[in-house]
Design a protein around this motif. Structure first.
Motif, PDB file in Angstrom:
ATOM      1  N   LEU B 126      29.079  50.700  39.625  1.00  0.00           N
ATOM      2  CA  LEU B 126      30.281  50.692  39.983  1.00  0.00           C
ATOM      3  C   LEU B 126      31.354  50.016  39.217  1.00  0.00           C
ATOM      4  CD1 LEU B 126      32.149  51.664  42.696  1.00  0.00           C
ATOM      5  CD2 LEU B 126      31.306  49.259  43.629  1.00  0.00           C
ATOM      6  N   LEU B 127      30.905  48.770  38.801  1.00  0.00           N
ATOM      7  CA  LEU B 127      31.889  47.921  37.652  1.00  0.00           C
ATOM      8  C   LEU B 127      31.804  48.339  36.478  1.00  0.00           C
ATOM      9  CD1 LEU B 127      31.097  44.381  39.288  1.00  0.00           C
ATOM     10  CD2 LEU B 127      32.805  46.027  39.780  1.00  0.00           C
ATOM     11  N   GLY B 128      31.169  49.438  35.940  1.00  0.00           N
ATOM     12  CA  GLY B 128      31.292  49.778  34.702  1.00  0.00           C
ATOM     13  C   GLY B 128      30.269  49.441  33.828  1.00  0.00           C
ATOM     14  N   TYR B 129      29.245  48.734  34.007  1.00  0.00           N
ATOM     15  CA  TYR B 129      28.159  48.179  33.371  1.00  0.00           C
ATOM     16  C   TYR B 129      27.181  49.267  32.946  1.00  0.00           C
ATOM     17  CZ  TYR B 129      29.609  43.444  34.277  1.00  0.00           C
ATOM     18  OH  TYR B 129      30.328  42.351  34.452  1.00  0.00           O
ATOM     19  N   ARG B 130      26.827  48.980  31.585  1.00  0.00           N
ATOM     20  CA  ARG B 130      25.671  49.920  31.522  1.00  0.00           C
ATOM     21  C   ARG B 130      24.404  49.172  31.942  1.00  0.00           C
ATOM     22  NH1 ARG B 130      22.288  51.220  26.893  1.00  0.00           N
ATOM     23  NH2 ARG B 130      23.113  49.566  25.231  1.00  0.00           N
ATOM     24  N   VAL B 131      23.538  49.453  32.579  1.00  0.00           N
ATOM     25  CA  VAL B 131      22.548  48.793  33.491  1.00  0.00           C
ATOM     26  C   VAL B 131      20.931  48.923  33.121  1.00  0.00           C
ATOM     27  CG1 VAL B 131      21.435  48.397  35.613  1.00  0.00           C
ATOM     28  CG2 VAL B 131      24.167  48.573  35.674  1.00  0.00           C
ATOM     29  N   THR B 132      20.534  47.987  32.564  1.00  0.00           N
ATOM     30  CA  THR B 132      19.242  48.169  32.264  1.00  0.00           C
ATOM     31  C   THR B 132      18.227  47.174  33.214  1.00  0.00           C
ATOM     32  OG1 THR B 132      19.687  47.928  29.889  1.00  0.00           O
ATOM     33  CG2 THR B 132      17.352  47.253  30.576  1.00  0.00           C
ATOM     34  N   VAL B 133      17.319  47.991  33.758  1.00  0.00           N
ATOM     35  CA  VAL B 133      16.190  47.314  34.729  1.00  0.00           C
ATOM     36  C   VAL B 133      15.014  47.211  33.889  1.00  0.00           C
ATOM     37  CG1 VAL B 133      14.637  47.652  36.599  1.00  0.00           C
ATOM     38  CG2 VAL B 133      17.147  48.246  36.735  1.00  0.00           C
ATOM     39  N   CYS B 134      14.559  45.731  33.525  1.00  0.00           N
ATOM     40  CA  CYS B 134      13.397  45.363  32.835  1.00  0.00           C
ATOM     41  C   CYS B 134      12.383  44.626  33.596  1.00  0.00           C
ATOM     42  CB  CYS B 134      13.842  44.509  31.748  1.00  0.00           C
ATOM     43  SG  CYS B 134      12.448  43.987  30.725  1.00  0.00           S
ATOM     44  N   ASP B 135      11.264  45.196  33.674  1.00  0.00           N
ATOM     45  CA  ASP B 135       9.882  44.706  34.429  1.00  0.00           C
ATOM     46  C   ASP B 135       8.800  45.283  33.555  1.00  0.00           C
ATOM     47  OD1 ASP B 135       7.805  43.988  36.090  1.00  0.00           O
ATOM     48  OD2 ASP B 135       9.428  43.931  37.778  1.00  0.00           O
ATOM     49  N   ALA B 136       7.667  44.003  33.442  1.00  0.00           N
ATOM     50  CA  ALA B 136       6.663  44.298  32.615  1.00  0.00           C
ATOM     51  C   ALA B 136       5.666  45.390  33.522  1.00  0.00           C
ATOM     52  CB  ALA B 136       6.007  43.071  32.073  1.00  0.00           C
TER      53      ALA B 136
END
Lengths: 105, 284
Positions: B126-136
């Motif tokens: 919503l705020l315009g970020y490029r979002v990465t979700v990182c989990d091993a």
């Protein structure tokens, strides 16, 4: 600009001509920063915004006048100090300068 | 840089706009200069780092000077109107040029595919970020669980940051939601080695006190600890993952803008999750 690309593409695919209004300057308190973009097609459809909703109606009129060739592309200002703009009314009391042009570039 | 006013626009008749659109869709940096007042109102110059400029403002010297200024504005993430002479003279004011810079989206990297992650990823978009979700743990970090994320990384946080850490800057944010020392200590240590503007870590005050001790053991000094916003988020009494996401995003904004008046949970002592206020009782 990014948020209106889809609308521009759809309108142009439908054979519409498009005008773009961008905030190029703000004096005093303004709701949107330079770069805020609103687009209007020749059917009067609108996407995006250049204020908190205060001047959008007047911008549509300006955009359609530019598209029809009644007015040349150029800067239009709305604000507290301007009589005509006062009627339109930026509630925050600032002045916003917009550049309105047809998308022909 | 070579100017190429004649690049074909694929028949649409709008070559500058088409190139602008292409760069924006690819999230590449680009600046658009427009003459807004003076001779040649409406003339355009598109500036793309490492590529030829496209269009012209009316004179090659003006193009050259504006391209240079546009590059500087792009680097600084600024958008502004500048005044020039007809040939780019600095002390003249005949031509007013609006230079709009489009920097690539800032990044929000979320470590930990937990129940708060989806809501934070959504708020970040919503705020315009490029979002990465990182989990091993590949079972948890899946596209199906986080369709809103731009990227899913099945990796250890410190290994992931070793890859992308150099690209992070003041506009970017790292949120460590794992609250598991095995993951979050290396994640925080690695994030502190970057220029990232916001670094927050989830966990209770007790969890964080224990974490501070571990971070010190890992060699983090006071200046490093001062960069860690934990417990993460503003103190707005959030309860649900969605409310926590708002509290976290609000804190990211406050840190970026330097608004110290916003009450961060980190700077308070009270409970993080407050009970819903009960109707007022009669005093005993």
């Amino acid at each position: 600009m990014k948020e209106v690309l889809g609308d521009i593409e759809r309108w142009r695919a439908g054979g519409h001509r498009v005008a773009i209004a961008r905030v190029v300057g703000v004096d005093g308190s303004g709701p949107r920063d330079p770069g805020a973009t609103m687009v209007v097609n020749d059917a009067g459809e609108v996407a995006g915004s250049v204020s908190g909703g205060c001047v959008e109606g007047a911008v549509v009129t300006e955009a359609l006048a530019v598209l029809s060739g009644e007015k040349p592309r150029g800067i239009v200002s709305f604000g507290y100090s301007d009589d005509e703009a006062f009627a339109v009314g930026l509630t925050c009391g600032g002045t916003v300068h917009l550049f309105v042009e047809p998308l022909d570039w | 840089m070579v100017s190429d006013p004649g690049e074909a626009g694929g028949g649409t008749g709008t070559p500058v706009f088409d190139a602008l659109q292409e760069a924006l869709r690819a999230d590449r940096p680009v600046a658009l200069a427009t003459v807004v007042d003076g001779p040649g109102v409406g003339a355009k110059l598109l500036v793309r780092p490492g590529e030829a400029t496209l269009g012209t403002l009316g004179h090659p010297d003006l193009d050259r000077v504006v391209a240079r200024d546009a590059q500087a504005e792009l680097d600084a993430g600024l958008t502004a109107t500048r005044r020039y002479g007809p040939h780019g003279e600095a002390r003249e004011e005949t031509v007013r040029v609006f230079i709009e810079s489009f920097a690539p989206s800032p990044r929000l990297i979320i470590f930990g595919a937990v129940d708060f992650t989806g809501a934070l990823a959504k708020a970040g978009k919503l705020l315009g970020y490029r979002v990465t979700v990182c989990d091993a743990r590949a079972v948890f970090a899946t596209v199906a669980r986080f369709p809103m994320a731009d990227e899913i990384a099945n990796d250890w946080p410190d290994r992931y940051l070793a890859k992308v850490g150099d690209e992070l800057g003041p506009r970017d944010a790292v949120c460590v939601l794992t609250h598991d020392a095995k993951f979050d200590i290396p994640a925080i240590v690695a994030a502190l080695g970057t220029e990232v503007g916001y670094l927050g870590a989830m966990g209770s005050r007790r969890t964080h006190a224990a974490r501070v001790a571990r971070l010190r053991d890992a060699g983090v000094d006071d200046a490093g600890l001062a960069r860690v916003m934990a417990p993460i988020g503003l103190d707005i009494g959030s309860r649900t993952p969605e409310e926590a996401a708002i509290a976290i995003c609000a804190e990211i904004i406050a840190v970026r803008t330097g608004r110290t008046g916003a009450a961060s949970l980190r700077d308070g002592t009270g409970p993080i999750h407050v009970a819903i206020p009960e109707p007022r009782r009669n005093s005993r």
